[in-house]
Write a protein that holds these residues in place. Structure first.
Motif, PDB file in Angstrom:
ATOM      1  N   SER A  96      10.543  -2.381  -8.939  1.00 31.46           N
ATOM      2  CA  SER A  96      11.593  -2.041  -7.990  1.00 31.46           C
ATOM      3  C   SER A  96      12.862  -1.734  -8.754  1.00 31.46           C
ATOM      4  CB  SER A  96      11.831  -3.222  -7.048  1.00 31.46           C
ATOM      5  OG  SER A  96      12.456  -4.270  -7.756  1.00 31.46           O
ATOM      6  N   LYS A  97      13.909  -1.353  -8.026  1.00 30.41           N
ATOM      7  CA  LYS A  97      15.155  -0.992  -8.704  1.00 30.41           C
ATOM      8  C   LYS A  97      15.783  -2.178  -9.416  1.00 30.41           C
ATOM      9  CE  LYS A  97      18.033  -1.656  -4.581  1.00 30.41           C
ATOM     10  NZ  LYS A  97      19.006  -1.014  -3.685  1.00 30.41           N
ATOM     11  N   THR A  98      15.386  -3.424  -9.058  1.00 31.41           N
ATOM     12  CA  THR A  98      15.940  -4.596  -9.710  1.00 31.41           C
ATOM     13  C   THR A  98      15.091  -5.059 -10.872  1.00 31.41           C
ATOM     14  OG1 THR A  98      14.727  -6.123  -8.289  1.00 31.41           O
ATOM     15  CG2 THR A  98      16.883  -5.387  -7.528  1.00 31.41           C
ATOM     16  N   GLY A  99      13.923  -4.421 -11.050  1.00 32.10           N
ATOM     17  CA  GLY A  99      13.038  -4.846 -12.115  1.00 32.10           C
ATOM     18  C   GLY A  99      12.154  -5.992 -11.701  1.00 32.10           C
ATOM     19  N   ASP A 100      12.249  -6.443 -10.439  1.00 28.86           N
ATOM     20  CA  ASP A 100      11.447  -7.569  -9.948  1.00 28.86           C
ATOM     21  C   ASP A 100      10.257  -7.026  -9.184  1.00 28.86           C
ATOM     22  OD1 ASP A 100      10.370  -9.803  -8.866  1.00 28.86           O
ATOM     23  OD2 ASP A 100      12.124 -10.374  -7.653  1.00 28.86           O
ATOM     24  N   LYS A 101       9.052  -7.268  -9.697  1.00 27.20           N
ATOM     25  CA  LYS A 101       7.858  -6.723  -9.072  1.00 27.20           C
ATOM     26  C   LYS A 101       7.570  -7.355  -7.724  1.00 27.20           C
ATOM     27  CE  LYS A 101       5.483  -5.229 -13.238  1.00 27.20           C
ATOM     28  NZ  LYS A 101       6.552  -5.507 -14.163  1.00 27.20           N
ATOM     29  N   ASN A 102       8.260  -8.439  -7.394  1.00 26.98           N
ATOM     30  CA  ASN A 102       8.037  -9.091  -6.112  1.00 26.98           C
ATOM     31  C   ASN A 102       9.214  -8.904  -5.162  1.00 26.98           C
ATOM     32  OD1 ASN A 102       5.478 -10.256  -6.780  1.00 26.98           O
ATOM     33  ND2 ASN A 102       6.567 -11.717  -8.066  1.00 26.98           N
ATOM     34  N   ASN A 103      10.081  -7.950  -5.474  1.00 21.50           N
ATOM     35  CA  ASN A 103      11.239  -7.691  -4.635  1.00 21.50           C
ATOM     36  C   ASN A 103      10.809  -7.277  -3.239  1.00 21.50           C
ATOM     37  OD1 ASN A 103      13.273  -5.478  -3.559  1.00 21.50           O
ATOM     38  ND2 ASN A 103      14.414  -6.866  -4.882  1.00 21.50           N
ATOM     39  N   SER A 104      11.454  -7.839  -2.220  1.00 25.84           N
ATOM     40  CA  SER A 104      11.025  -7.594  -0.842  1.00 25.84           C
ATOM     41  C   SER A 104      11.273  -6.167  -0.396  1.00 25.84           C
ATOM     42  CB  SER A 104      11.757  -8.558   0.109  1.00 25.84           C
ATOM     43  OG  SER A 104      13.158  -8.352   0.023  1.00 25.84           O
ATOM     44  N   GLU A 105      12.233  -5.482  -1.024  1.00 20.15           N
ATOM     45  CA  GLU A 105      12.517  -4.110  -0.636  1.00 20.15           C
ATOM     46  C   GLU A 105      11.469  -3.145  -1.184  1.00 20.15           C
ATOM     47  OE1 GLU A 105      14.883  -2.707   1.361  1.00 20.15           O
ATOM     48  OE2 GLU A 105      15.117  -4.779   1.947  1.00 20.15           O
ATOM     49  N   ALA A 106      10.768  -3.567  -2.223  1.00 23.30           N
ATOM     50  CA  ALA A 106       9.732  -2.730  -2.806  1.00 23.30           C
ATOM     51  C   ALA A 106       8.586  -3.620  -3.240  1.00 23.30           C
ATOM     52  CB  ALA A 106      10.287  -1.955  -3.995  1.00 23.30           C
ATOM     53  N   PRO A 107       7.833  -4.173  -2.287  1.00 21.33           N
ATOM     54  CA  PRO A 107       6.819  -5.169  -2.608  1.00 21.33           C
ATOM     55  C   PRO A 107       5.674  -4.592  -3.413  1.00 21.33           C
ATOM     56  CG  PRO A 107       6.622  -4.494  -0.331  1.00 21.33           C
ATOM     57  CD  PRO A 107       7.871  -3.862  -0.867  1.00 21.33           C
ATOM     58  N   ILE A 108       5.354  -5.261  -4.507  1.00 16.47           N
ATOM     59  CA  ILE A 108       4.273  -4.838  -5.368  1.00 16.47           C
ATOM     60  C   ILE A 108       3.342  -6.013  -5.611  1.00 16.47           C
ATOM     61  CG2 ILE A 108       3.697  -3.800  -7.597  1.00 16.47           C
ATOM     62  CD1 ILE A 108       5.423  -2.078  -5.834  1.00 16.47           C
ATOM     63  N   SER A 109       2.055  -5.791  -5.521  1.00 14.44           N
ATOM     64  CA  SER A 109       1.085  -6.856  -5.778  1.00 14.44           C
ATOM     65  C   SER A 109       0.407  -6.589  -7.106  1.00 14.44           C
ATOM     66  CB  SER A 109       0.040  -6.903  -4.656  1.00 14.44           C
ATOM     67  OG  SER A 109       0.627  -7.297  -3.454  1.00 14.44           O
ATOM     68  N   GLN A 110       0.916  -7.239  -8.168  1.00 16.20           N
ATOM     69  CA  GLN A 110       0.317  -7.106  -9.481  1.00 16.20           C
ATOM     70  C   GLN A 110      -0.050  -8.475 -10.041  1.00 16.20           C
ATOM     71  OE1 GLN A 110       2.948  -4.819 -11.951  1.00 16.20           O
ATOM     72  NE2 GLN A 110       2.082  -2.895 -11.257  1.00 16.20           N
ATOM     73  N   LYS A 111      -0.104  -9.475  -9.164  1.00 19.45           N
ATOM     74  CA  LYS A 111      -0.394 -10.826  -9.635  1.00 19.45           C
ATOM     75  C   LYS A 111      -1.788 -10.929 -10.228  1.00 19.45           C
ATOM     76  CE  LYS A 111       2.718 -12.895  -6.241  1.00 19.45           C
ATOM     77  NZ  LYS A 111       2.821 -13.791  -5.070  1.00 19.45           N
ATOM     78  N   ASP A 112      -2.714 -10.106  -9.742  1.00 19.40           N
ATOM     79  CA  ASP A 112      -4.077 -10.145 -10.229  1.00 19.40           C
ATOM     80  C   ASP A 112      -4.362  -8.965 -11.143  1.00 19.40           C
ATOM     81  OD1 ASP A 112      -4.594 -12.419  -8.697  1.00 19.40           O
ATOM     82  OD2 ASP A 112      -4.977 -11.199  -6.927  1.00 19.40           O
ATOM     83  N   GLU A 120       0.820  -1.204   0.000  1.00 14.71           N
ATOM     84  CA  GLU A 120       0.000   0.000   0.000  1.00 14.71           C
ATOM     85  C   GLU A 120       0.859   1.262   0.000  1.00 14.71           C
ATOM     86  OE1 GLU A 120      -3.741   1.847   2.554  1.00 14.71           O
ATOM     87  OE2 GLU A 120      -2.283   0.571   3.578  1.00 14.71           O
ATOM     88  N   GLY A 121       1.859   1.286   0.883  1.00 11.89           N
ATOM     89  CA  GLY A 121       2.705   2.461   0.988  1.00 11.89           C
ATOM     90  C   GLY A 121       3.536   2.713  -0.252  1.00 11.89           C
ATOM     91  N   TYR A 122       4.089   1.639  -0.819  1.00 10.43           N
ATOM     92  CA  TYR A 122       4.932   1.791  -2.008  1.00 10.43           C
ATOM     93  C   TYR A 122       4.128   2.353  -3.175  1.00 10.43           C
ATOM     94  CZ  TYR A 122       8.714   0.803  -5.258  1.00 10.43           C
ATOM     95  OH  TYR A 122       9.710   0.935  -6.189  1.00 10.43           O
ATOM     96  N   HIS A 123       2.927   1.823  -3.380  1.00 10.04           N
ATOM     97  CA  HIS A 123       2.062   2.332  -4.438  1.00 10.04           C
ATOM     98  C   HIS A 123       1.623   3.771  -4.147  1.00 10.04           C
ATOM     99  CE1 HIS A 123       1.306  -0.891  -7.327  1.00 10.04           C
ATOM    100  NE2 HIS A 123       1.447  -1.731  -6.323  1.00 10.04           N
ATOM    101  N   ASP A 124       1.315   4.057  -2.888  1.00  7.63           N
ATOM    102  CA  ASP A 124       0.814   5.373  -2.516  1.00  7.63           C
ATOM    103  C   ASP A 124       1.861   6.452  -2.742  1.00  7.63           C
ATOM    104  OD1 ASP A 124      -0.876   7.325  -1.374  1.00  7.63           O
ATOM    105  OD2 ASP A 124       0.048   7.040   0.592  1.00  7.63           O
TER     106      ASP A 124
END
Length: 392
Positions: free
Chosen positions: A123-139, A108-112
């Motif tokens: 995220s900076k690594t290009g991984d949408k599931n990176n723990s440092e910048a968690p993003i939920s785009q699976k759905d 929520e915070g990262y998107h906000d």
């Protein structure tokens, strides 16, 4: 019966093939539409002006900066940048830097906060599931998939190089012009009286650096950043507020003091100096602005307490003070994103005001009303070099 069954087989196969073809066509059309939407949202003509963004990060003093009744300092900035930048208030009341960083690491915070870059956030690594910048785009829907990686399935290795390049391009086009980072009012709470909010100075400084780093990683190095110190604390006003709020339960002890907020103001200045960033020291500026004033108030409060509504948060005068000082600092250290008011009206929202070069257009977004020729409206909107001035 077998003959009839065999007779029906071709028709059944025809129906199946027709259905599969229709599904494939529908999927292809949806993918093409999604790609078109993606391209239209990310590949705007470089010749077009794009409204910039200013993001305000902080605690309650930032959250309340849009207050209409108190002439909030954030609304002051928004007024100066009308038709040039949208101002996003991301103040979180009651937060210290520990909590704000934790918020940044949540979906929520990262998107906000970093969603200012658009829907497709990586995220900076290009991984949408990176723990440092968690993003939920699976759905996510088809348009999100098309923008992120339309030709990749879950079993295909991800080429992070392409994602890195895409993110760098996002940084160039996100158009975040300025971020203000304004913390310390809660972090500087007494360790003994308010351990819930207290953050030790070394960790406070480390947290500020991490917030700056995350902003640079997400918005790019071209984004300007300004650090703001906590304000001074008026003891008498805080005690009055305590009695007013807690009545007979008021302890008379101060969780926040002038000396504590001053120590955290110095910490903000140290971080700004180390990172080579400008710092608005309102702890010092508010007090210095009233130097020489006599304590002739009947309540015996310091003259600068007029800037504070409850000894900590801003009054209308305090909001105007911070808004003016911040805009002046922007003009001094970041002239390419500053706005110069009209020399006749001192107003920043007309055709005689001027915006810095980094704002994309000196005049603002769209022709001003007095630049539109009512006899040739079409040409006024299509001919960017034609600037008329209608005498009104």
């Amino acid at each position: 019966k077998k003959a009839i069954d065999l007779f029906l087989v071709p028709f059944i196969l025809l129906v199946i093939i027709t259905r599969m073809t229709a599904d494939a066509t529908s999927t292809a059309n949806a993918s093409a539409l999604a790609q078109k939407r993606c391209l239209s949202s990310t590949s705007a003509s470089p010749h077009l002006s794009k409204r910039g963004k200013i993001i305000l990060l902080g605690d309650s003093i930032t959250q309340m900066s849009f207050s209409a009744t108190l002439s909030g300092w954030g609304s002051y900035v928004a007024d100066v940048y009308q038709r040039r930048c949208d101002v996003y208030n991301r103040g979180m009341s009651g937060y210290n830097t520990d909590w704000f960083l934790r918020y940044l690491k949540s979906d929520e915070g990262y998107h906000d906060i970093f969603g200012m870059m658009g829907d497709a956030i990586t995220s900076k690594t290009g991984d949408k599931n990176n723990s440092e910048a968690p993003i939920s785009q699976k759905d996510g829907d088809a348009s999100e998939d098309a923008c992120s990686n339309s030709n990749t399935n879950t079993n295909t290795p991800v080429d992070t190089t392409a994602n890195d390049e895409s993110m760098e391009e996002d940084k160039k086009t996100n158009n975040v012009k300025l971020v203000t980072i304004f913390f310390g009012a809660n972090d500087s709470s007494s360790k003994e009286l308010n351990p819930r909010h207290h953050v030790p100075i070394p960790r406070f400084e480390s947290n500020l650096k991490e917030i700056v780093q995350k902003c640079r990683e997400s918005f790019g190095d071209e984004t300007k950043i300004i650090l703001i110190t906590p304000p001074p604390v008026c003891h008498k006003s805080r005690l009055e507020y305590q009695i007013q709020r807690y009545k007979e339960k008021a302890t008379g002890d101060l969780e926040r003091t002038l000396s504590l907020s001053g120590a955290y103001a110095e910490a903000v200045e140290r971080v700004a100096k180390e990172l080579k960033l400008p710092c608005l020291n309102i702890w010092k500026d508010m007090q210095e602005s009233m130097e020489g004033e006599e304590k002739n108030r009947e309540d015996g409060k310091e003259p600068w307490s007029v800037y504070l509504s409850d000894g900590l948060h801003f009054s209308r005068e305090g909001n105007l003070f911070v808004g003016e000082r911040l805009v002046d600092l922007i003009a001094a250290v970041y002239p390419d994103i500053a706005v110069s008011p009209c020399p006749f009206t001192n107003y920043t929202g007309n055709s005689s005001s001027k915006g810095g070069l980094a704002l994309g257009s000196e005049g603002g977004i769209g022709p001003w009303h007095d630049e539109i020729d009512h006899l040739d409206v079409e040409d006024s909107f299509t001919n960017s070099t034609k600037k008329i001035k209608v005498n009104l």
